[in-house]
Write a protein that holds these residues in place. Structure first.
Motif, PDB file in Angstrom:
ATOM      1  N   GLU A  66       0.832  -1.334   0.186  1.00 18.82           N
ATOM      2  CA  GLU A  66       0.135  -0.011   0.101  1.00 18.82           C
ATOM      3  C   GLU A  66       0.726   1.212   0.087  1.00 18.82           C
ATOM      4  O   GLU A  66       0.484   2.350  -0.769  1.00 18.82           O
ATOM      5  CB  GLU A  66      -1.056  -0.001   1.149  1.00 18.82           C
ATOM      6  N   MET A  67       2.175   1.193   0.726  1.00 19.69           N
ATOM      7  CA  MET A  67       2.873   2.352   0.867  1.00 19.69           C
ATOM      8  C   MET A  67       3.526   2.573  -0.599  1.00 19.69           C
ATOM      9  O   MET A  67       3.653   3.944  -0.948  1.00 19.69           O
ATOM     10  CB  MET A  67       3.792   2.461   2.127  1.00 19.69           C
ATOM     11  N   MET A 115       7.045  -9.698   4.421  1.00 20.55           N
ATOM     12  CA  MET A 115       7.068  -8.454   3.827  1.00 20.55           C
ATOM     13  C   MET A 115       6.734  -7.647   5.119  1.00 20.55           C
ATOM     14  O   MET A 115       7.262  -6.435   4.961  1.00 20.55           O
ATOM     15  CB  MET A 115       6.044  -8.256   2.863  1.00 20.55           C
ATOM     16  N   GLN A 116       6.491  -7.953   6.368  1.00 23.27           N
ATOM     17  CA  GLN A 116       6.329  -7.271   7.336  1.00 23.27           C
ATOM     18  C   GLN A 116       7.557  -6.837   8.138  1.00 23.27           C
ATOM     19  O   GLN A 116       8.042  -5.654   8.160  1.00 23.27           O
ATOM     20  CB  GLN A 116       5.308  -7.770   8.553  1.00 23.27           C
ATOM     21  N   LEU A 175      11.626  -4.172  -4.418  1.00 22.06           N
ATOM     22  CA  LEU A 175      11.326  -5.159  -5.724  1.00 22.06           C
ATOM     23  C   LEU A 175       9.949  -5.433  -5.532  1.00 22.06           C
ATOM     24  O   LEU A 175       9.015  -5.722  -6.648  1.00 22.06           O
ATOM     25  CB  LEU A 175      12.314  -6.113  -5.890  1.00 22.06           C
ATOM     26  N   PHE A 176       9.431  -5.857  -4.144  1.00 23.82           N
ATOM     27  CA  PHE A 176       8.098  -6.332  -4.267  1.00 23.82           C
ATOM     28  C   PHE A 176       7.105  -5.207  -4.465  1.00 23.82           C
ATOM     29  O   PHE A 176       6.043  -5.299  -5.027  1.00 23.82           O
ATOM     30  CB  PHE A 176       7.802  -7.151  -2.759  1.00 23.82           C
ATOM     31  N   GLY A 177       7.618  -3.956  -4.240  1.00 25.91           N
ATOM     32  CA  GLY A 177       6.574  -2.837  -4.271  1.00 25.91           C
ATOM     33  C   GLY A 177       6.598  -2.534  -5.676  1.00 25.91           C
ATOM     34  O   GLY A 177       5.254  -2.183  -6.259  1.00 25.91           O
ATOM     35  N   LEU A 199       3.242  -2.522  -8.109  1.00 22.99           N
ATOM     36  CA  LEU A 199       2.725  -1.599  -9.111  1.00 22.99           C
ATOM     37  C   LEU A 199       2.451  -1.702 -10.309  1.00 22.99           C
ATOM     38  O   LEU A 199       1.422  -1.489 -10.874  1.00 22.99           O
ATOM     39  CB  LEU A 199       3.630  -0.170  -8.559  1.00 22.99           C
ATOM     40  N   CYS A 200       3.337  -2.603 -11.004  1.00 23.31           N
ATOM     41  CA  CYS A 200       3.039  -2.852 -12.223  1.00 23.31           C
ATOM     42  C   CYS A 200       2.043  -3.717 -12.268  1.00 23.31           C
ATOM     43  O   CYS A 200       1.164  -3.376 -13.405  1.00 23.31           O
ATOM     44  CB  CYS A 200       4.567  -3.877 -12.586  1.00 23.31           C
TER      45      CYS A 200
END
Length: 380
Positions: free
Chosen positions: A59-60, A260-261, A273-275, A279-280
Motif C-alpha cells: 500500500e505504501m 514483507m512485514q 522490488l516487491f513494491g 505497482l506494475c
C-alpha cells in the motif's frame, strides 16, 4: 451517479494543462480504503504475523507513487510556501490528533509508564504515541513530510539538469537500501534515537524512489515495459530471498516468500522490488478495468488524511464492540467481508461527523472550508 475512470480519461497533455485527473483521485481514495479496511483489519485483528498475509503490504509504494504523480499537477511554489503548506496540512492536523490522543490516554489510564521525555519525543516527531491502541500507522507522517518537501529541490534540479537526475536519485536509494539490507546489519535490534534516525532514513530513501517514479512514469509507461519491469522485479526479489535464506514452503514446493512485514520495517531491497512488482501488476489491472468513482469514494478522497489519522479509534471501537460476536457467530469467510464493511462504515461516519462536530478541525484537517480541491486531494 457512478462514474468509472480509466487511463484514457486524461492524456499526458491534459494533465500538463492543469485538467483534473480523476483517475488519480480514484486511486488515492481506493488506496486509503485498502489501507484502513483491508490491511489494518488483517494485521491489527485477524492475522498479525502471517507471511502470506504480508503480501498485502504494497500500500505504501502505491501511496507514494500516487503522491508523486499528483506532484506533476501542483503549481510551482517557493520552498517556504511549500513548507508552510505542508506544515499546515500535514503536521498541524497530526498535532491536533496527538493532543486528543494524549487526553484519551491519560483519561483512560492507558498512557505508558513512565511517560517522560523519550515518549514525548516520539509523539512530537510522529514516530508513535506509546500506549495508544492500534496506532502503528503514524510512522508514515515524517517520511512523507521529508519526501514531499525535499522533492521541491529534486524537481528544480531535474528541470535544470534533466530527468536523468531523478533516475540517479532512485538508483542511489536502491543501492543504499541494498547495502543496509545485505550488509548483515540487524536494523530490528536498534533502539532509541538511533533506531528512529536509521529507520526514517531508510523510509525516505525507499519511498522517494516511488514518489519519483510516480512523477516521471505516470501515464508514460507502455504495457510491454510494465510487464518487463514486473518480470524483472519478481525474479530479482525471488533470487535475493533465496540467497538470504528466506525461502519458505507452500504445499510441498520450495518458494521464496519473505515476510514483507519484516522487509518493510525498515524497507529493504526485497521490499522495494516487491513494491515495484505490485505497482506494475496494479497498473495492468487498472488499464484493463478502470476504477468506479461514486460519490462515497470521492468523499474518501477528500477526507483521506483525516480518516488515516483517526482510523485507530474506529478499529478500537470495532474490536471492542463487534470482534467477539463476529468470531463466535460467523464463519471466517464471512467475518472478513463483514469486518471490512464495518470498518468502511465506521470510518466514513466518523469522518463525516468530525467535519461538523468540531468546526476548527473541519477547517484545518478535512479541508472542507472551500469547495475546490487541488489535484493531490488537499485544499487550495
Amino acid at each position: 451517479m457512478e462514474k468509472t475512470v480509466t487511463t484514457h480519461d486524461a492524456t499526458h497533455n491534459d494533465c500538463q494543462a492543469g485538467k483534473r485527473d480523476l483517475l488519480l483521485d480514484a486511486m488515492r481514495a481506493y488506496a486509503m480504503i485498502y489501507i484502513v479496511c483491508v490491511v489494518h483489519l488483517f494485521y491489527c485483528w485477524l492475522w498479525p504475523s502471517s507471511t502470506l498475509v504480508s503480501l498485502l503490504l504494497f500500500e505504501m509504494p502505491a501511496i507514494f507513487f500516487i503522491a508523486g504523480a499528483s506532484a506533476r499537477h501542483s503549481q510551482s511554489h517557493s520552498f517556504w510556501q511549500l513548507l508552510v503548506g505542508r506544515l499546515r496540512r500535514v503536521v498541524l492536523p497530526y498535532y491536533v490528533y496527538a493532543a486528543i490522543s494524549l487526553v484519551v490516554l491519560f483519561a483512560t489510564g492507558l498512557a505508558a509508564e513512565p511517560f517522560v521525555m523519550r515518549e514525548m519525543l516520539m509523539v512530537l516527531i510522529g514516530d508513535e504515541i506509546p500506549g495508544l491502541p492500534y496506532a502503528w500507522h503514524l510512522w508514515f507522517i515524517l517520511p512523507y513530510l521529508v519526501v514531499s518537501v525535499s522533492f521541491h529541490f529534486q524537481r528544480r534540479w531535474a528541470e535544470r539538469y534533466g530527468i536523468g537526475y531523478l533516475l540517479l536519485v532512485a538508483a542511489i536509494a536502491c543501492l543504499a537500501c541494498s547495502a543496509f539490507s545485505l550488509s548483515g546489519t540487524d536494523l530490528h535490534q536498534m533502539a532509541g534515537l538511533r533506531r528512529i534516525v536509521c529507520h526514517n532514513l531508510l523510509y525516505v530513501l525507499c519511498y522517494n524512489v516511488f514518489f519519483v517514479a510516480g512523477f516521471v512514469l505516470y501515464r508514460r509507461f507502455t504495457v510491454a515495459r510494465t510487464m518487463a519491469v514486473l518480470l524483472i522485479a519478481v525474479v530479482l526479489a525471488a533470487v535475493l530471498a533465496v540467497s538470504s535464506g528466506e525461502a519458505g514452503c507452500l504445499k510441498g514446493w520450495v518458494v521464496a516468500i519473505p515476510d514483507m512485514q519484516v522487509e518493510k520495517f525498515p524497507p529493504t531491497i526485497v521490499f522495494m522490488l516487491f513494491g515495484t512488482a505490485a505497482l506494475c501488476l496494479l497498473s495492468l489491472v487498472i488499464r484493463r478495468t478502470g476504477l468506479p468513482y461514486p460519490s462515497i469514494v470521492a468523499f474518501w478522497n477528500r477526507h483521506g488524511y483525516t480518516i488515516y489519522l483517526y482510523q485507530n479509534y474506529c478499529l478500537w471501537l470495532f474490536v471492542a464492540a463487534f470482534s467477539e460476536a463476529l468470531l463466535s457467530t460467523l464463519p471466517l469467510w464471512l467475518v472478513i467481508p463483514v469486518g471490512m464493511a464495518s470498518l468502511f462504515v465506521l470510518n466514513t461516519v466518523f469522518a463525516y461527523c468530525l467535519s461538523f462536530i468540531v468546526p476548527s478541525l473541519r477547517k484545518v484537517v478535512s479541508g472542507r472550508c472551500r469547495p475546490h480541491y487541488r489535484q493531490d486531494g488537499e485544499p487550495r
